[in-house]
Design a protein around this motif. Structure first.
Motif, short mmCIF file in Angstrom:
data_model
loop_
_atom_site.label_atom_id
_atom_site.label_comp_id
_atom_site.label_asym_id
_atom_site.label_seq_id
_atom_site.Cartn_x
_atom_site.Cartn_y
_atom_site.Cartn_z
N PHE A 30 0.81 -1.22 0.00
CA PHE A 30 0.00 0.00 0.00
C PHE A 30 0.84 1.27 0.00
O PHE A 30 0.47 2.27 -0.63
CB PHE A 30 -0.96 -0.01 1.19
N GLY A 31 1.96 1.26 0.71
CA GLY A 31 2.81 2.46 0.74
C GLY A 31 3.29 2.83 -0.65
O GLY A 31 3.27 4.01 -1.04
N THR A 35 1.77 6.19 -2.77
CA THR A 35 2.70 7.27 -3.14
C THR A 35 2.77 7.44 -4.65
O THR A 35 2.86 8.56 -5.16
CB THR A 35 4.11 7.01 -2.57
N ALA A 53 4.68 2.98 6.56
CA ALA A 53 4.15 4.31 6.84
C ALA A 53 5.22 5.31 7.28
O ALA A 53 5.16 6.49 6.93
CB ALA A 53 3.06 4.22 7.90
N VAL A 56 6.87 6.54 4.21
CA VAL A 56 5.91 7.35 3.46
C VAL A 56 5.82 8.73 4.07
O VAL A 56 5.70 9.74 3.37
CB VAL A 56 4.52 6.67 3.43
N THR A 68 -1.45 4.74 4.78
CA THR A 68 -0.59 3.57 4.64
C THR A 68 -0.59 2.76 5.93
O THR A 68 -0.70 1.52 5.90
CB THR A 68 0.86 4.00 4.30
N ASP A 72 -2.03 -0.98 5.95
CA ASP A 72 -1.07 -2.05 6.27
C ASP A 72 -1.53 -2.85 7.49
O ASP A 72 -1.26 -4.05 7.59
CB ASP A 72 0.32 -1.46 6.51
#
Length: 206
Positions: A30-31, A35, A53, A56, A68, A72
């Protein structure tokens, strides 16, 4: 307690299904996705090169870092909840463990993922939700006293398996202990900096 720890009721096919489902959900980066979607490029090219995170946040986008962190965590929670619903709490624990492993070692990114703190919390939320409060209490106490985020997380991950064991959650304690050991390995650079006094404190600039 030891006999309870070794007496797992789940069948091998269902354990494998939980492992695969957990890993696939956990390996969603997800990060990196967030982004890139926000036009900030590849988060692996900045800071620690991590997809979590904390890294990020180094983009300067706090909302993206918070998203994030949440996603996560929830990918492990969802994996644990789904498999627990389908095949019971043991399947949920296995799914959470493999979601954690998927985050740390995602096949899509050459097995180079995050450090797993958010996914650790997400797994805990999925298999023993009340103990998230224990994690939070330890983290906040250590962070307030020492101002090191990594130290706070590492301490909480040391306390959680012990607390689970004391309150009779032997199987969950074993799963979380495995995750704690792996996360300690992933935090080896942070541990070295903590020992050397060079780890960045919470709120420090630069």
């Amino acid at each position: 307690m030891i006999s309870e720890l070794t007496n797992w009721q789940i069948t091998l096919p269902m354990a494998l299904a939980a492992a695969v489902a957990g890993y696939l959900l956990g390996s969603i980066p997800f990060g990196l996705i967030l982004t890139r979607a926000a036009g900030l490029g590849d988060v692996r090219s900045i800071g620690s090169g991590n997809i979590g995170a904390t890294n990020v946040l180094r983009t300067g986008n706090k909302k993206l870092a918070a998203a994030t962190l949440l996603l996560d965590a929830l990918k492990a929670t969802v994996a644990a909840w789904i498999m627990a619903y389908v095949a019971g709490p043991e399947a949920g624990a296995i799914a959470g463990l493999f979601a954690f492993l998927g985050h740390l070692f995602p096949v899509w990114l050459g097995f180079k993922g995050g450090k797993g703190v958010a996914t650790y919390i997400g797994t805990l939320l999925g298999v023993a939700p009340l103990f998230v409060l224990v994690f939070a209490a330890v983290w906040l106490t250590m962070a307030f006293i020492f101002r090191y985020s990594s130290l706070a997380a590492l301490t909480a991950m040391l306390v959680i398996p012990v607390a689970l064991w004391i309150f009779g959650y032997e199987k969950v304690a074993a799963v979380m202990a495995i995750m704690s050991v792996i996360s300690y390995y992933k935090h080896k650079a942070n541990i070295s900096r903590l020992i050397g006094g060079t780890e960045s404190k919470i709120g420090a600039k630069g």
